[in-house]
Scaffold this motif. Structure first.
Motif, PDB file in Angstrom:
ATOM      1  N   PRO A 192       2.479   5.318  -0.571  1.00 36.97           N
ATOM      2  CA  PRO A 192       1.291   5.787  -1.402  1.00 36.97           C
ATOM      3  C   PRO A 192       0.864   7.202  -1.238  1.00 36.97           C
ATOM      4  O   PRO A 192      -0.002   7.789  -2.096  1.00 36.97           O
ATOM      5  CB  PRO A 192       0.007   4.795  -1.023  1.00 36.97           C
ATOM      6  CG  PRO A 192       0.483   4.439   0.446  1.00 36.97           C
ATOM      7  CD  PRO A 192       2.071   4.416   0.361  1.00 36.97           C
ATOM      8  N   THR A 244       4.247   0.456  -1.225  1.00 33.65           N
ATOM      9  CA  THR A 244       4.468  -0.188  -2.366  1.00 33.65           C
ATOM     10  C   THR A 244       5.834  -0.844  -2.826  1.00 33.65           C
ATOM     11  O   THR A 244       6.647   0.422  -2.894  1.00 33.65           O
ATOM     12  CB  THR A 244       3.752   0.270  -3.815  1.00 33.65           C
ATOM     13  OG1 THR A 244       2.421   0.317  -3.189  1.00 33.65           O
ATOM     14  CG2 THR A 244       3.898  -0.733  -4.842  1.00 33.65           C
ATOM     15  N   HIS A 272      -3.232   1.249   3.001  1.00 33.40           N
ATOM     16  CA  HIS A 272      -2.330   0.999   1.913  1.00 33.40           C
ATOM     17  C   HIS A 272      -1.075   1.605   2.584  1.00 33.40           C
ATOM     18  O   HIS A 272      -0.870   2.927   2.570  1.00 33.40           O
ATOM     19  CB  HIS A 272      -2.627   1.462   0.748  1.00 33.40           C
ATOM     20  CG  HIS A 272      -1.513   1.226  -0.287  1.00 33.40           C
ATOM     21  ND1 HIS A 272      -1.517   1.727  -1.462  1.00 33.40           N
ATOM     22  CD2 HIS A 272      -0.446   0.329  -0.138  1.00 33.40           C
ATOM     23  CE1 HIS A 272      -0.370   1.289  -2.333  1.00 33.40           C
ATOM     24  NE2 HIS A 272       0.134   0.388  -1.478  1.00 33.40           N
ATOM     25  N   GLU A 324       2.430  -4.866  -2.736  1.00 32.66           N
ATOM     26  CA  GLU A 324       1.553  -3.855  -2.162  1.00 32.66           C
ATOM     27  C   GLU A 324       1.475  -4.139  -0.373  1.00 32.66           C
ATOM     28  O   GLU A 324       1.332  -5.523  -0.110  1.00 32.66           O
ATOM     29  CB  GLU A 324       0.236  -3.402  -2.311  1.00 32.66           C
ATOM     30  CG  GLU A 324       0.312  -2.674  -3.608  1.00 32.66           C
ATOM     31  CD  GLU A 324      -1.148  -2.215  -4.088  1.00 32.66           C
ATOM     32  OE1 GLU A 324      -2.008  -2.647  -3.464  1.00 32.66           O
ATOM     33  OE2 GLU A 324      -1.279  -1.389  -5.253  1.00 32.66           O
ATOM     34  N   THR A 334       6.009  -6.561  -7.987  1.00 34.60           N
ATOM     35  CA  THR A 334       5.396  -5.242  -7.128  1.00 34.60           C
ATOM     36  C   THR A 334       4.660  -5.702  -6.240  1.00 34.60           C
ATOM     37  O   THR A 334       3.673  -6.462  -6.332  1.00 34.60           O
ATOM     38  CB  THR A 334       4.682  -4.397  -7.951  1.00 34.60           C
ATOM     39  OG1 THR A 334       5.505  -3.698  -9.032  1.00 34.60           O
ATOM     40  CG2 THR A 334       4.178  -2.925  -7.016  1.00 34.60           C
ATOM     41  N   TRP A 387      -0.132  -3.664   3.305  1.00 35.93           N
ATOM     42  CA  TRP A 387      -1.447  -3.134   3.926  1.00 35.93           C
ATOM     43  C   TRP A 387      -1.632  -3.714   5.313  1.00 35.93           C
ATOM     44  O   TRP A 387      -1.032  -4.340   5.884  1.00 35.93           O
ATOM     45  CB  TRP A 387      -2.844  -3.751   3.133  1.00 35.93           C
ATOM     46  CG  TRP A 387      -2.642  -3.148   1.748  1.00 35.93           C
ATOM     47  CD1 TRP A 387      -2.235  -3.480   0.653  1.00 35.93           C
ATOM     48  CD2 TRP A 387      -3.881  -2.286   1.109  1.00 35.93           C
ATOM     49  NE1 TRP A 387      -2.727  -2.903  -0.532  1.00 35.93           N
ATOM     50  CE2 TRP A 387      -3.651  -2.078  -0.099  1.00 35.93           C
ATOM     51  CE3 TRP A 387      -4.948  -1.788   1.876  1.00 35.93           C
ATOM     52  CZ2 TRP A 387      -4.456  -1.323  -0.981  1.00 35.93           C
ATOM     53  CZ3 TRP A 387      -5.754  -0.756   1.036  1.00 35.93           C
ATOM     54  CH2 TRP A 387      -5.314  -0.495  -0.316  1.00 35.93           C
TER      55      TRP A 387
END
Length: 628
Positions: free
Chosen positions: A287, A197, A194, A208, A206, A210
């Motif tokens: 994160p 965000t 991760h 994310e 929102t 990766w």
């Protein structure tokens, strides 16, 4: 940014400003507030704003400001202060015409190729160090469109280098959607990581970011050294790349603190007026840290002028490349020489699992290795230092074969080495600055017996001065200790384990002493200083543990001669490893340093006659005499 609240008092002030002139309508401040509510990326900081504005409007108070640019400045100060965000600005620009640059993916392929080639530079430096400079982070669509070009001309060439300098000093533009592509090249396929965000306020969504399980081209992976260069111009997506790689502990950052840009900032017109508010509409949350590179920028591991960053990065990579060899060298030395053999497996396992990501210099490496070994061993004898900080002490002993047998020479030698006097109160005084080799002491036995023990046999107490004793042979201590015990009783004094020879030797009371024993009934007082070292410390320590002597003076040096020092691989780092364990009569291993029962200040210790006088006073007091 995230700690502020929209102040009702500020809103009262804003409305006062606006209502003070008939040129401005209350609708202006309401429109600005609505823009903030709908677009500002920290909506939680705006709680209560609408109610506060309505109260301000109803109050009817007036503050006159007729100049629109002055008003814009006042509004800027107020909004920035209330929300603690310097990116929020209000301007008066009646002739402002927004310019929207064309999206990269919509450009013709030929133009995209030209743009990428102009913004990417790749070369291989000395020692197979790769150098990759990217001045614009392209987004997901563009990367997909130019995939084969990037694979063949950039990533596959980078993959063959031993380490990489990734230059983002001139990267001032880019798209956040391209960040996962870059991070993925510097990580393994699994597990997915991760990265970030991103919260977008206008759409209230929102997303994310990766790493990717599959990419076009060969990955660089996460094991080879990576240095990222930044400057005060580095901005936006490049900051996201640097920040992510830093906190994943994948890259060291070299250069200047980056600009502290934003994910997305928009300039929005306030109603139908000529006023505009510039506002960050999206935010990034890492994160790992829970924070972001926005506003504050990315702080470098090595803070240096951006112009010097490449050379510094090359030096850093040289240090980094030495780390595996240095760890292996330290492990081999400990395995071969360390005296506590049962502790070795734990040491080696600890070193193998230690994270050396933060090491950016040989000094860092030495300190890191030393701290890690000290934490797991709790043995102050096991030390790792830079060469210039750790002079290697070489133990020198008398050479028995070089000592003539002439009695007159032997008497002169003993007179030179040993100082014997009788002090006030019939107190004996013995000073010697080195413990000789056992064979030497045996050769000098008769002269020592006459010089020392015959002269001291009738004294009531004895001062042994070890303030300048720097060590020598530990084995010869058994002779002196035997003179200070009763010959009719057998004592175990100490044990020496030699790791190199793999031998254990016990030292007990000796029989057949050539001179009269001093015995165990009379008081013995040992003078120590911070110069007292090695065998001198061991003797003081034993006298204390045997309850045979009282120590007077300073804490000893903690210098252990039962160690060997080795240079670590091709570095300026030295490891000192104890190869002998000195074990007292209680089975405790001495790890260095002896603290006296009575402490004298350094000045007193340096003045020999005064120190001896003080010691005599201690003795008399100890024996119950009353002093004036």
């Amino acid at each position: 940014m995230a700690g502020g609240r929209f102040s009702p008092a500020l809103l009262v002030l804003l409305c006062h400003v606006l209502f003070g002139s008939s040129s401005f309508q209350p609708a202006l401040v309401l429109d600005m507030a609505k823009i903030l509510l709908d677009n500002y990326c920290f909506p939680e900081n705006l709680v209560g704003m609408q109610e506060a504005i309505q109260q301000a409007i109803n109050s009817g108070e007036i503050l006159k400001i007729s100049d629109r640019k002055t008003l814009a400045s006042v509004l800027t100060v107020g909004v920035q202060g209330a929300l603690n965000d310097p990116r929020l600005t209000v301007s008066f620009e009646p002739n402002f015409v927004p310019v929207m640059p064309p999206a990269l993916p919509s450009l013709p392929t030929e133009q995209l190729i030209r743009l990428v080639r102009n913004s990417v530079k790749l070369e291989v430096l000395e020692n197979n160090v790769g150098y990759l400079r990217i001045d614009q982070i392209i987004g997901e669509e563009t990367a997909a469109k130019l995939g084969p070009l990037l694979r063949d001309n950039v990533w596959n060439k980078v993959a063959n280098t031993s380490s990489l300098i990734f230059d983002l000093r001139y990267s001032t533009a880019g798209e956040l959607s391209g960040v996962p592509f870059i991070i993925s090249y510097f990580s393994d396929p699994e597990p997915l990581i991760h990265i970030d965000t991103v919260f977008d306020r206008p759409s209230n969504t929102t997303k994310e970011l990766w790493t990717m399980s599959s990419i076009m081209g060969e990955r660089y992976g996460k094991r080879k050294d990576l240095i990222v260069l930044t400057s005060k111009r580095t901005m936006g997506a490049a900051e996201a790349v640097a920040y992510t790689l830093k906190h994943l502990k994948r890259a060291n950052i070299v250069g200047e603190r980056s600009a502290g840009g934003s994910v997305k900032v928009e300039k929005i017109r306030i109603g139908d007026s000529g006023f505009y508010i510039t506002i960050p509409v999206a935010r990034s949350v890492n994160p790992i840290t829970g924070q972001s590179w926005e506003v504050s920028g990315v702080s470098p591991s090595v803070n240096i002028n951006a112009k010097e960053a490449v050379a510094n990065a090359q030096n850093l990579l040289a240090v980094r490349s030495a780390i595996p060899r240095a760890i292996q060298s330290v492990s081999d030395i400990i395995r071969q020489y360390y005296s506590f053999t049962d502790r070795v497996p734990a040491f080696l396992q600890h070193l193998e699992s230690t994270d050396f990501f933060s090491v950016i210099s040989e000094e860092d490496l030495a300190n890191k290795l030393n701290n890690e070994l000290q934490s797991v061993s709790e043995d102050p004898r096991l030390m790792i230092k830079l060469t210039q900080d750790h002079p290697v002490i070489i133990e020198e002993d008398f050479e028995p074969e070089n000592i003539p047998g002439d009695p007159a020479f032997l008497r002169n030698l003993v007179d030179t080495v040993f100082k014997v006097r009788i002090l006030t109160g019939n107190t004996g005084y013995l000073r010697f600055d080195k413990f000789g080799d056992v064979s030497v002491m045996a050769k000098l036995g008769e002269q020592i017996a006459q010089k020392i023990w015959e002269a001291l046999k009738d004294t009531e107490n004895l001062i042994i001065d070890l303030r300048y004793n720097t060590g020598g042979s530990s084995a010869s201590m058994g002779i002196l200790l035997s003179f200070l015990q009763d010959p009719s009783q057998q004592f175990h004094f100490f044990t020496i384990y030699d790791r190199i020879q793999n031998t254990t030797t016990e030292f007990n009371t000796l029989s057949g002493l050539l001179g009269p024993p001093y015995g165990s009934k009379r008081g013995v007082y040992i003078l120590t200083s911070h110069y007292t070292a090695s065998a001198g410390e061991e003797f003081a320590y034993l006298m204390q543990s045997l309850h045979r002597g009282t120590l007077i003076g300073e804490i000893t040096s903690g210098t252990l001669m039962h160690s060997k020092s080795f240079q670590v691989e091709d570095t300026d780092i030295v490891i000192t490893v104890p190869f002998i364990n000195f074990i007292d009569n209680n089975g405790e291993c001495w790890l260095g340093g002896v603290l006296g029962s009575y402490m004298l200040g350094e000045k007193t210790i340096e003045q020999g006659s005064e120190s001896e006088r003080r010691a005599s006073l201690f003795i008399l007091t100890d024996l119950g005499y009353h002093l004036c």
